[in-house]
Design an enzyme around this catalytic site. Structure first.
Site, mmCIF file in Angstrom:
data_model
loop_
_atom_site.group_PDB
_atom_site.id
_atom_site.type_symbol
_atom_site.label_atom_id
_atom_site.label_comp_id
_atom_site.label_asym_id
_atom_site.label_seq_id
_atom_site.Cartn_x
_atom_site.Cartn_y
_atom_site.Cartn_z
ATOM 1 N NE ARG A 45 -3.789 -0.178 0.788
ATOM 2 C CZ ARG A 45 -5.040 -0.130 0.342
ATOM 3 N NH1 ARG A 45 -5.544 -1.164 -0.287
ATOM 4 N NH2 ARG A 45 -5.771 0.930 0.519
ATOM 5 C CE LYS A 141 -2.375 -21.555 11.143
ATOM 6 N NZ LYS A 141 -1.750 -20.620 12.089
ATOM 7 C CE LYS A 175 8.162 -25.667 11.987
ATOM 8 N NZ LYS A 175 8.964 -24.580 12.515
ATOM 9 C CD GLU A 209 4.078 -20.952 19.447
ATOM 10 O OE1 GLU A 209 4.699 -20.246 18.652
ATOM 11 O OE2 GLU A 209 2.845 -20.913 19.584
ATOM 12 C CG ASP A 228 -2.654 -19.823 15.964
ATOM 13 O OD1 ASP A 228 -2.642 -19.376 14.799
ATOM 14 O OD2 ASP A 228 -1.699 -19.677 16.755
ATOM 15 C CG HIS A 233 1.062 -25.661 12.581
ATOM 16 N ND1 HIS A 233 1.077 -25.396 11.244
ATOM 17 C CD2 HIS A 233 1.153 -24.449 13.190
ATOM 18 C CE1 HIS A 233 1.169 -24.086 11.043
ATOM 19 N NE2 HIS A 233 1.212 -23.493 12.221
ATOM 20 C CE LYS A 334 0.406 -18.124 20.188
ATOM 21 N NZ LYS A 334 1.472 -18.593 19.321
HETATM 22 C C1 BG6 Z 1 1.736 -20.093 13.352
HETATM 23 C C2 BG6 Z 1 0.798 -19.693 14.460
HETATM 24 O O1 BG6 Z 1 1.041 -20.810 12.368
HETATM 25 O O2 BG6 Z 1 2.767 -20.920 13.881
HETATM 26 C C3 BG6 Z 1 1.552 -18.950 15.541
HETATM 27 O O3 BG6 Z 1 -0.209 -18.840 13.921
HETATM 28 C C4 BG6 Z 1 2.723 -19.790 16.030
HETATM 29 O O4 BG6 Z 1 0.696 -18.637 16.637
HETATM 30 C C5 BG6 Z 1 3.577 -20.261 14.856
HETATM 31 O O5 BG6 Z 1 3.502 -18.970 16.890
HETATM 32 C C6 BG6 Z 1 4.619 -21.258 15.325
HETATM 33 O O6 BG6 Z 1 5.505 -21.551 14.274
HETATM 34 P P1 BG6 Z 1 7.000 -22.038 14.549
HETATM 35 O O7 BG6 Z 1 7.535 -22.387 13.209
HETATM 36 O O8 BG6 Z 1 7.686 -20.868 15.205
HETATM 37 O O9 BG6 Z 1 6.902 -23.202 15.476
#
Ligand code: BG6
Length: 488
Positions: A45, A141, A175, A209, A228, A233, A334
């Site tokens: 933008r 996503k 990965k 995390e 999420d 994942h 988290k």
């Molecule tokens: C994302 C999520 O898809 O994956 C995040 O939206 C998350 O919330 C992230 O932190 C984690 O990815 P990675 O590769 O750091 O484990």
């Protein structure tokens, strides 16, 4: 041979583009995997001037944990590829100036924007006659928040693009260790005969995390950990661990097998949801000796009325002959103690114990697939402790195949490098097909309905812990325990 293909990133001034996409493309350039004439159009933008934009790209490449060091010559070459472009991506007229550069060439369009504008963007691209048979579109996503909203988003993209042109990213599939799962399972004779309910006691998949919701709080509060992380994942990891061998290592063969697993997931009904799922939200605490605030205080818009889960643990079951009665315990959260992602395959004990308990405390065999950090594989085996003692002493020892130790001077490419290269090469193996996503949403929708209809509470856990105590109970009820990082 490198395919001549341009890349257009819509949302080219966004966080994802700077943090992941430009560094990944830069690394591909360093590896000479982009064709000489490839251009990267950063459609934005106009938040930044050209020089500010280039400076930001440079800074993020420098910061990326996957880039060794920036070579001046490669940077100059890469810089020449970058074309910052200002416009409204939802308006077909904006693309007029790009038409000459794009309409007679293969190109990849990366939608790094909220899905709410996928539909007008796709329509504008179509109207501007930029979509050719060989154009690929990449979508990020969150692809919906339920099965029905996914269908809506998908229909908008499908109105302009065929399924074979759509690349739905789940960066976990890019990965290295995740791809290695296929090699581990299907290129070794050792594991496949044992890979079933006769020899495997259970499987644990943890994605922990240390970061909090942070600046994404408003978005995250609408989503929560289940949507999420689990819907995509963790379920994709579960599929790769548990699927049947695909007939060929080709996109639809692999995706067909993953889909079968998703369809065999035992639905979690309102009746079971309290027994087999745990939800948590972090309270204040300490991580690496630093104080962190509670989820409910993390952002200006944060409120303690939120019951969004930042942690979820689930006992999942796959109803088929290979996995009947083998639980797959999933957990993600988290603000946990460590950042790590691991899959642990816990084998059953030997049938006849030759050595009695006095020989030592034995852990039954485990295969640990470490996604991050220190990616690699570890196999726990029982060994005799060397020595002349009258009584044999046994000890559980790890056979460590960490990538750093095994592969000299290797550089694990980032997930986005792998995935962007696959899009350029038109390989959909590591991308999700719409029927997979639909099946994953069906299962997740069932859990969300259960939470709502039973008003399941969200337990608090201290930041820096391993989640709420109910998560420990989830396994303790089955006489099992989580294998926390470094504790196996
Ligand atoms: C994302 C999520 O898809 O994956 C995040 O939206 C998350 O919330 C992230 O932190 C984690 O990815 P990675 O590769 O750091 O484990």
């Amino acid at each position: 041979m490198n395919i001549h293909c341009n890349v257009m990133i819509i949302g080219g001034e966004g966080d994802l583009a700077f943090r992941k996409l430009y560094p990944a493309l830069y690394n591909l350039d360093c590896e000479n995997l982009l064709s000489e004439s490839t251009k990267i159009i950063a459609f934005g933008r106009g938040k930044f001037s050209s020089s500010e934009f280039l400076e930001k790209v440079y800074t993020w490449i420098e910061k990326s944990e996957y880039t060794h060091s920036i070579q001046e010559t490669t940077w100059l070459r890469f810089k020449e590829r970058l074309v910052p472009f200002v416009g409204d991506a939802t308006n077909a007229d904006s693309y007029a100036a790009l038409k000459d550069q794009l309409s007679d060439q293969e190109f990849v369009i990366y939608l790094s924007t909220p899905p709410s504008i996928f539909s007008p963007i796709c329509q504008a691209l179509d109207k501007a006659k930029l979509v050719r048979e060989d154009t690929r579109i990449v979508v990020e996503k969150p692809l919906g928040e339920s099965r029905s909203s996914f269908d809506q988003i998908n229909n908008h993209v499908r109105a302009v693009f065929d399924e074979r042109q759509i690349y739905r990213i789940d960066h976990y599939l890019g990965k290295e260790t995740v791809q290695n799962l296929l090699a581990l399972r299907f290129a070794n004779v050792l594991f496949e005969p044992l890979w079933n309910r006769n020899y495997i006691d259970h499987v644990q998949i943890t994605v922990a995390e240390q970061v909090g919701a942070g600046g994404r709080w408003p978005f995250y509060d609408q989503a929560g950990a289940l949507r999420d992380m689990v819907q995509n994942h963790l379920l994709q990891l579960l599929c790769l661990v548990s699927m049947e061998p695909p007939a060929k290592n080709k996109p639809d063969f692999v995706r067909d097998e993953k889909l079968k697993v998703l369809r065999c997931l035992k639905p979690i009904s309102a009746h079971d949801v309290n027994h087999v799922t745990v939800r948590g939200q972090y309270a204040a605490g300490n991580i690496n000796q630093e104080a962190v605030v509670a989820y409910s205080q993390e952002a200006d818009s944060a409120t303690d009325k939120s019951s969004t889960e930042s942690f979820v643990a689930i006992k999942a079951e796959i109803e088929n002959s290979r996995w009947q009665d083998v639980p797959f315990y999933l957990r993600t959260g988290k603000r946990l103690r460590e950042r790590y992602s691991e899959i642990v395959i816990q084998f059953k004990p030997v049938v006849h114990r030759l050595f009695d308990a006095s020989a030592g405390r034995l852990t039954d065999n485990q295969l640990i697939i470490r996604l991050q950090p220190n990616e690699g594989i570890e196999m726990k085996l029982v060994n005799k402790v060397p020595g002349l003692t009258e009584q044999t002493r046994l000890q559980s020892v790890g056979l460590d195949l960490s990538f750093d130790a095994v592969f000299d001077e290797h550089r694990s490419p980032s997930a986005y490098e792998r995935l962007l290269l696959d899009v350029i090469r038109s390989d959909q193996t590591l991308f999700m097909r719409s029927d997979e996503l639909r099946a994953a949403w069906d299962w997740v929708d069932g859990i969300i309905d259960g939470w709502q209809s039973t008003a399941q509470s969200v337990s608090r856990y201290s930041a820096g812990s391993w989640g709420p105590s109910e998560s420990v109970d989830l396994l303790a009820n089955d006489r099992r325990r989580w294998f926390d990082y470094g504790e196996q």
